[in-house]
Design a protein around this motif. Structure first.
Motif, short mmCIF file in Angstrom:
data_model
loop_
_atom_site.label_atom_id
_atom_site.label_comp_id
_atom_site.label_asym_id
_atom_site.label_seq_id
_atom_site.Cartn_x
_atom_site.Cartn_y
_atom_site.Cartn_z
N UNK A 43 0.83 -1.20 0.00
CA UNK A 43 0.00 0.00 0.00
C UNK A 43 0.87 1.26 0.00
N UNK A 44 0.29 2.37 -0.43
CA UNK A 44 1.00 3.65 -0.39
C UNK A 44 0.04 4.73 0.08
N UNK A 45 0.62 5.89 0.34
CA UNK A 45 -0.17 7.03 0.80
C UNK A 45 0.39 8.30 0.18
N UNK A 46 -0.34 9.38 0.37
CA UNK A 46 0.13 10.67 -0.16
C UNK A 46 1.46 11.05 0.49
N UNK A 47 2.33 11.66 -0.29
CA UNK A 47 3.64 12.09 0.21
C UNK A 47 3.45 13.26 1.18
N UNK A 48 4.02 13.16 2.37
CA UNK A 48 3.87 14.26 3.33
C UNK A 48 4.74 15.48 3.03
N UNK A 49 5.78 15.30 2.21
CA UNK A 49 6.68 16.42 1.93
C UNK A 49 6.17 17.34 0.83
N UNK A 50 5.68 16.76 -0.27
CA UNK A 50 5.25 17.59 -1.39
C UNK A 50 3.73 17.75 -1.43
N UNK A 51 3.07 17.12 -0.49
CA UNK A 51 1.60 17.21 -0.42
C UNK A 51 0.96 16.72 -1.70
N UNK A 52 1.41 15.59 -2.17
CA UNK A 52 0.83 14.83 -3.29
C UNK A 52 1.14 15.36 -4.67
N UNK A 53 1.89 16.45 -4.78
CA UNK A 53 2.12 17.02 -6.11
C UNK A 53 3.35 16.53 -6.82
N UNK A 54 4.28 15.92 -6.12
CA UNK A 54 5.50 15.45 -6.74
C UNK A 54 6.58 16.52 -6.85
N UNK A 55 6.21 17.79 -6.72
CA UNK A 55 7.17 18.89 -6.74
C UNK A 55 6.80 19.86 -5.63
N UNK A 56 7.75 20.67 -5.24
CA UNK A 56 7.46 21.73 -4.29
C UNK A 56 8.32 22.92 -4.62
#
Length: 134
Positions: A43-56
Motif C-alpha cells: 500500500x501507499x499514501x500521499x507524500x507528506x513532503x510535497x503534499x501529493x504534487x511530486x514537486x514543491x
C-alpha cells in the motif's frame, strides 16, 4: 569632454538579470510520484513532503537569466564627477524599452555565466524562463 563607452551601437552583448524567485524542484522523498509506500506493505499514501504534487517550491532563490541583445542606443549621463553609461537594445525597445546598466552587460555568454555564478545565482533553465514569463 570625452566619454568612453564599453559598447557601441550594433554590438552584440549578453545581459544578465538576477532576481529572487521560487524554484520548483522534484520531491526527494517520493521522487516526483506524489505517493510513498507504507512500510513493508503493498500500500501507499500521499507524500507528506510535497503534499501529493511530486514537486514543491523552494525558498526564494537568486536566479539569473541571460539574454543576447543588440545595442541600439548608448546613453551617458554626467553629473559633477559622476558619469553613468546606460544602453537600450533593439530586442527590448529603443526609446521606450528597458534601460540597461553597463555593469550588467557582458561581451560573451561565458562572461555573463561567470558573473551569474560569482553572484551566487542559479541560471534559469529554458523551461523555468517560460514559467517565469507566463
Amino acid at each position: 569632454m570625452n566619454i568612453t563607452t564599453r559598447y557601441s551601437i550594433g554590438d552584440t552583448v549578453w545581459h544578465l538579470r538576477t532576481r529572487r524567485q521560487r524554484r520548483k524542484v522534484t520531491c526527494p522523498l517520493c521522487g516526483g510520484k506524489g505517493r510513498v509506500p507504507i512500510g513493508d506493505t503493498d500500500r501507499d499514501t500521499h507524500c507528506p513532503d510535497c503534499r501529493w504534487g511530486g514537486v514543491y517550491e523552494t525558498d526564494r532563490t537568486l536566479m539569473g537569466e541571460i539574454a543576447r541583445l543588440t545595442i541600439g542606443q548608448v546613453r551617458a549621463e554626467v553629473e559633477g564627477d559622476r558619469t553613468e553609461i546606460t544602453y537600450m537594445a533593439w530586442e527590448t525597445g529603443v526609446g521606450s524599452g528597458s534601460i540597461l546598466a553597463e555593469a550588467n552587460l557582458y561581451p560573451t555568454r561565458k562572461d555573463a555565466e561567470q558573473a551569474c555564478a560569482d553572484a551566487g545565482a542559479v541560471l534559469l533553465t529554458p523551461s523555468e524562463r517560460s514559467e517565469a514569463i507566463a
